[in-house]
Write a protein that holds these residues in place. Structure first.
Motif, PDB file in Angstrom:
ATOM      1  N   ALA A  52       0.834  -1.208   0.000  1.00 49.03           N
ATOM      2  CA  ALA A  52       0.000   0.000   0.000  1.00 49.03           C
ATOM      3  C   ALA A  52       0.868   1.256   0.000  1.00 49.03           C
ATOM      4  O   ALA A  52       0.626   2.195  -0.780  1.00 49.03           O
ATOM      5  CB  ALA A  52      -0.933   0.000   1.205  1.00 49.03           C
ATOM      6  N   ASP A  53       1.871   1.306   0.863  1.00 49.71           N
ATOM      7  CA  ASP A  53       2.783   2.453   0.886  1.00 49.71           C
ATOM      8  C   ASP A  53       3.536   2.574  -0.434  1.00 49.71           C
ATOM      9  O   ASP A  53       3.729   3.672  -0.955  1.00 49.71           O
ATOM     10  CB  ASP A  53       3.791   2.333   2.030  1.00 49.71           C
ATOM     11  CG  ASP A  53       3.177   2.577   3.385  1.00 49.71           C
ATOM     12  OD1 ASP A  53       2.071   3.152   3.449  1.00 49.71           O
ATOM     13  OD2 ASP A  53       3.799   2.183   4.393  1.00 49.71           O
ATOM     14  N   ALA A  54       3.956   1.434  -0.964  1.00 49.78           N
ATOM     15  CA  ALA A  54       4.721   1.447  -2.209  1.00 49.78           C
ATOM     16  C   ALA A  54       3.900   2.010  -3.353  1.00 49.78           C
ATOM     17  O   ALA A  54       4.384   2.826  -4.148  1.00 49.78           O
ATOM     18  CB  ALA A  54       5.184   0.034  -2.546  1.00 49.78           C
ATOM     19  N   GLU A  55       2.646   1.604  -3.431  1.00 49.52           N
ATOM     20  CA  GLU A  55       1.801   2.098  -4.513  1.00 49.52           C
ATOM     21  C   GLU A  55       1.573   3.606  -4.380  1.00 49.52           C
ATOM     22  O   GLU A  55       1.630   4.348  -5.359  1.00 49.52           O
ATOM     23  CB  GLU A  55       0.474   1.349  -4.519  1.00 49.52           C
ATOM     24  CG  GLU A  55      -0.297   1.544  -5.787  1.00 49.52           C
ATOM     25  CD  GLU A  55      -1.394   0.525  -5.984  1.00 49.52           C
ATOM     26  OE1 GLU A  55      -2.280   0.825  -6.793  1.00 49.52           O
ATOM     27  OE2 GLU A  55      -1.374  -0.539  -5.339  1.00 49.52           O
ATOM     28  N   GLU A  56       1.354   4.053  -3.164  1.00 47.91           N
ATOM     29  CA  GLU A  56       1.156   5.483  -2.934  1.00 47.91           C
ATOM     30  C   GLU A  56       2.405   6.279  -3.305  1.00 47.91           C
ATOM     31  O   GLU A  56       2.322   7.327  -3.959  1.00 47.91           O
ATOM     32  CB  GLU A  56       0.803   5.710  -1.465  1.00 47.91           C
ATOM     33  CG  GLU A  56       0.497   7.141  -1.118  1.00 47.91           C
ATOM     34  CD  GLU A  56       0.151   7.312   0.356  1.00 47.91           C
ATOM     35  OE1 GLU A  56       0.499   8.371   0.899  1.00 47.91           O
ATOM     36  OE2 GLU A  56      -0.450   6.398   0.948  1.00 47.91           O
ATOM     37  N   LEU A  57       3.571   5.785  -2.903  1.00 51.65           N
ATOM     38  CA  LEU A  57       4.816   6.492  -3.201  1.00 51.65           C
ATOM     39  C   LEU A  57       5.131   6.455  -4.696  1.00 51.65           C
ATOM     40  O   LEU A  57       5.631   7.443  -5.253  1.00 51.65           O
ATOM     41  CB  LEU A  57       5.960   5.886  -2.383  1.00 51.65           C
ATOM     42  CG  LEU A  57       5.855   6.130  -0.872  1.00 51.65           C
ATOM     43  CD1 LEU A  57       6.820   5.239  -0.110  1.00 51.65           C
ATOM     44  CD2 LEU A  57       6.083   7.590  -0.544  1.00 51.65           C
ATOM     45  N   ALA A  58       4.850   5.338  -5.350  1.00 48.54           N
ATOM     46  CA  ALA A  58       5.070   5.248  -6.798  1.00 48.54           C
ATOM     47  C   ALA A  58       4.169   6.243  -7.523  1.00 48.54           C
ATOM     48  O   ALA A  58       4.604   6.913  -8.471  1.00 48.54           O
ATOM     49  CB  ALA A  58       4.818   3.825  -7.283  1.00 48.54           C
ATOM     50  N   GLN A  59       2.938   6.351  -7.083  1.00 49.68           N
ATOM     51  CA  GLN A  59       2.026   7.298  -7.709  1.00 49.68           C
ATOM     52  C   GLN A  59       2.509   8.736  -7.511  1.00 49.68           C
ATOM     53  O   GLN A  59       2.444   9.553  -8.433  1.00 49.68           O
ATOM     54  CB  GLN A  59       0.614   7.121  -7.149  1.00 49.68           C
ATOM     55  CG  GLN A  59      -0.033   5.836  -7.613  1.00 49.68           C
ATOM     56  CD  GLN A  59      -1.341   5.540  -6.911  1.00 49.68           C
ATOM     57  OE1 GLN A  59      -1.837   6.340  -6.117  1.00 49.68           O
ATOM     58  NE2 GLN A  59      -1.890   4.383  -7.197  1.00 49.68           N
ATOM     59  N   THR A  90      10.440   8.319  -1.203  1.00 51.08           N
ATOM     60  CA  THR A  90      10.486   7.291  -0.148  1.00 51.08           C
ATOM     61  C   THR A  90      11.324   7.763   1.035  1.00 51.08           C
ATOM     62  O   THR A  90      10.923   7.600   2.190  1.00 51.08           O
ATOM     63  CB  THR A  90      11.048   5.975  -0.720  1.00 51.08           C
ATOM     64  OG1 THR A  90      10.226   5.562  -1.815  1.00 51.08           O
ATOM     65  CG2 THR A  90      11.083   4.889   0.337  1.00 51.08           C
ATOM     66  N   ARG A  91      12.472   8.346   0.745  1.00 50.27           N
ATOM     67  CA  ARG A  91      13.320   8.859   1.831  1.00 50.27           C
ATOM     68  C   ARG A  91      12.589   9.926   2.634  1.00 50.27           C
ATOM     69  O   ARG A  91      12.669   9.958   3.861  1.00 50.27           O
ATOM     70  CB  ARG A  91      14.601   9.444   1.264  1.00 50.27           C
ATOM     71  CG  ARG A  91      15.573   8.426   0.744  1.00 50.27           C
ATOM     72  CD  ARG A  91      16.733   9.115   0.075  1.00 50.27           C
ATOM     73  NE  ARG A  91      17.689   8.168  -0.445  1.00 50.27           N
ATOM     74  CZ  ARG A  91      18.540   8.449  -1.411  1.00 50.27           C
ATOM     75  NH1 ARG A  91      18.559   9.650  -1.961  1.00 50.27           N
ATOM     76  NH2 ARG A  91      19.387   7.544  -1.834  1.00 50.27           N
TER      77      ARG A  91
END
Length: 182
Positions: A52-59, A90-91
């Motif tokens: 979930a976090d990854a998808e949000e950050l990728a977006q 991400t950082r």
């Protein structure tokens, strides 16, 4: 490190990550998005530990690239810019979470979407225990298959520093969890 190679072929996810289907004559940013979305989500998931976090950050990374698409499209490596942007986003998120923890503001507890697959859980645990700089080197080189020079450009460091981080990460993983580096 054998578990890392398993994850490389079968990345962590709690649900399929699929961009919209391509349309005839698809070009420009839409084609760029469709080509890179899934892989970027998977790479960021290895850094954050949750899909979930990854998808949000990728977006978020794609939004930033889209805002600058006129300049980014003419770059030598638009995908490099995308991955660098995703690393920076991400950082920034990780720093914000660290500040929250220091201020005793409880951060939301993410669920563990990888609980069903033991190898994935083990890899995520191993990666979480590495310092962020080493984790980034492992994801870029071992998981995404980039060479040290390309990873160095994305991280803004020399290729030798990437190799040093990678060596230290592999040594740490070998000492803590056993196994070999091959």
């Amino acid at each position: 490190m054998a578990a890392l190679r398993t994850v490389r072929r079968d990345p962590p996810r709690d649900r399929p990550v699929t961009p919209p289907p391509a349309e005839p004559g698809d070009s420009g940013f839409d084609a760029f998005f469709r080509f890179h979305y899934t892989r970027l989500c998977q790479a960021v998931a290895l850094l954050t530990g949750t899909h979930a976090d990854a998808e949000e950050l990728a977006q978020e990374a794609f939004v930033r690239v889209f805002e600058r698409w006129d300049r980014v499209a003419s770059m030598d490596s638009p995908d490099g810019y995308l991955y660098r942007t995703a690393l920076n986003v991400t950082r920034k998120r990780m720093r914000a979470l660290a500040v929250r923890r220091r201020k005793d503001v409880p951060a939301p507890t993410p669920g563990d979407p990888l609980g069903e697959v033991d190898d994935r859980v083990a890899v995520m645990t191993m990666l979480r225990e590495l310092p962020a700089a080493q984790r980034e080197a492992v994801v870029l080189v071992d998981w995404l298959g980039l060479d040290a020079e390309t990873a160095g450009v994305l991280l803004g460091i020399e290729p030798g520093s990437v190799r040093t981080r990678l060596h230290r990460a592999r040594t740490t993983l070998r000492e803590r969890f056993g196994g070999d580096d091959a």
